[in-house]
Design an enzyme around this catalytic site. Structure first.
Site, PDB file in Angstrom:
ATOM      1  N   GLU A  47       0.974   3.799   1.905  1.00  0.00           N
ATOM      2  CA  GLU A  47       1.454   4.194   3.012  1.00  0.00           C
ATOM      3  C   GLU A  47       2.649   3.214   3.634  1.00  0.00           C
ATOM      4  OE1 GLU A  47      -2.993   4.304   3.806  1.00  0.00           O
ATOM      5  OE2 GLU A  47      -1.802   3.172   2.367  1.00  0.00           O
ATOM      6  N   HIS A  76       0.627  -1.282   0.024  1.00  0.00           N
ATOM      7  CA  HIS A  76       0.114  -0.077  -0.120  1.00  0.00           C
ATOM      8  C   HIS A  76       1.052   1.164  -0.064  1.00  0.00           C
ATOM      9  CE1 HIS A  76      -3.870  -2.097   1.824  1.00  0.00           C
ATOM     10  NE2 HIS A  76      -3.251  -2.830   0.880  1.00  0.00           N
ATOM     11  N   CYS A 112      -2.027  -0.780   7.560  1.00  0.00           N
ATOM     12  CA  CYS A 112      -1.200   0.462   7.386  1.00  0.00           C
ATOM     13  C   CYS A 112      -1.285   1.126   8.753  1.00  0.00           C
ATOM     14  CB  CYS A 112      -1.855   1.404   6.416  1.00  0.00           C
ATOM     15  SG  CYS A 112      -1.438   0.555   4.586  1.00  0.00           S
ATOM     16  N   CYS A 169      -5.969   1.715   6.110  1.00  0.00           N
ATOM     17  CA  CYS A 169      -6.606   0.580   6.374  1.00  0.00           C
ATOM     18  C   CYS A 169      -5.729  -0.024   7.893  1.00  0.00           C
ATOM     19  CB  CYS A 169      -6.531  -0.492   5.471  1.00  0.00           C
ATOM     20  SG  CYS A 169      -4.734  -1.133   5.228  1.00  0.00           S
TER      21      CYS A 169
END
Length: 151
Positions: A55, A53, A86, A83
């Site tokens: 992040e 992701h 993360c 999420c």
């Protein structure tokens, strides 16, 4: 001196980079003392890595640049609410603050679905969190991306 809005604009440019690579357009950057120390955009499809992701990519980049997995005093700017995965990485990295654009009503961990940032007192680190900065632009980019994919 650059503002939160300036940094979010940079995160939106990283989200565009994800889109250009066929990924869901989410961008993130980590800033400390007014300087970008890490950046990332979604890459799970191309990298065959479910943890890639935006992040996580930004945290990894910052960790390499800073030669430290702890990033206290930093602010993470991300175009979509983090999420749970993360959020966990953000807490472990000791990020001081998260600023996100669009809320994620399906998997958001900063109040939309879960409330891991900042209010879960079970963690040994608390991260301040602010949402909604340039949410319209970030949300529209996601809507346009998925609209285009459905065609």
């Amino acid at each position: 001196m650059r503002t939160d809005r300036d940094f979010m604009q940079l995160a939106l440019a990283l989200a565009q980079r994800a889109w250009d690579e066929g990924e869901v357009p989410v961008g993130a950057l980590l800033v400390r003392d007014g300087e970008v120390i890490g950046e990332g955009w979604n890459r799970p499809i191309r990298s065959h890595d479910p943890s890639a992701h935006a992040e996580i990519q930004a945290l990894r980049d910052a960790g390499r640049r800073q030669q430290n997995y702890r990033l206290p005093g930093s602010t993470l700017y991300v175009t979509l609410e983090p999420c749970p995965m993360c959020a966990g990485a953000i807490v472990h990295a000791r990020v001081g603050r998260v600023v996100f654009g669009a809320a994620d009503p399906r998997a958001g961990a900063a109040g939309s679905v879960f409330d891991l940032l900042p209010s879960d007192a079970r963690f040994n680190h608390r991260t301040r969190c602010e949402g909604g900065l340039m949410a319209e632009q970030a949300g529209q980019m996601l809507k346009d991306f998925f609209r285009e994919r459905r065609k």
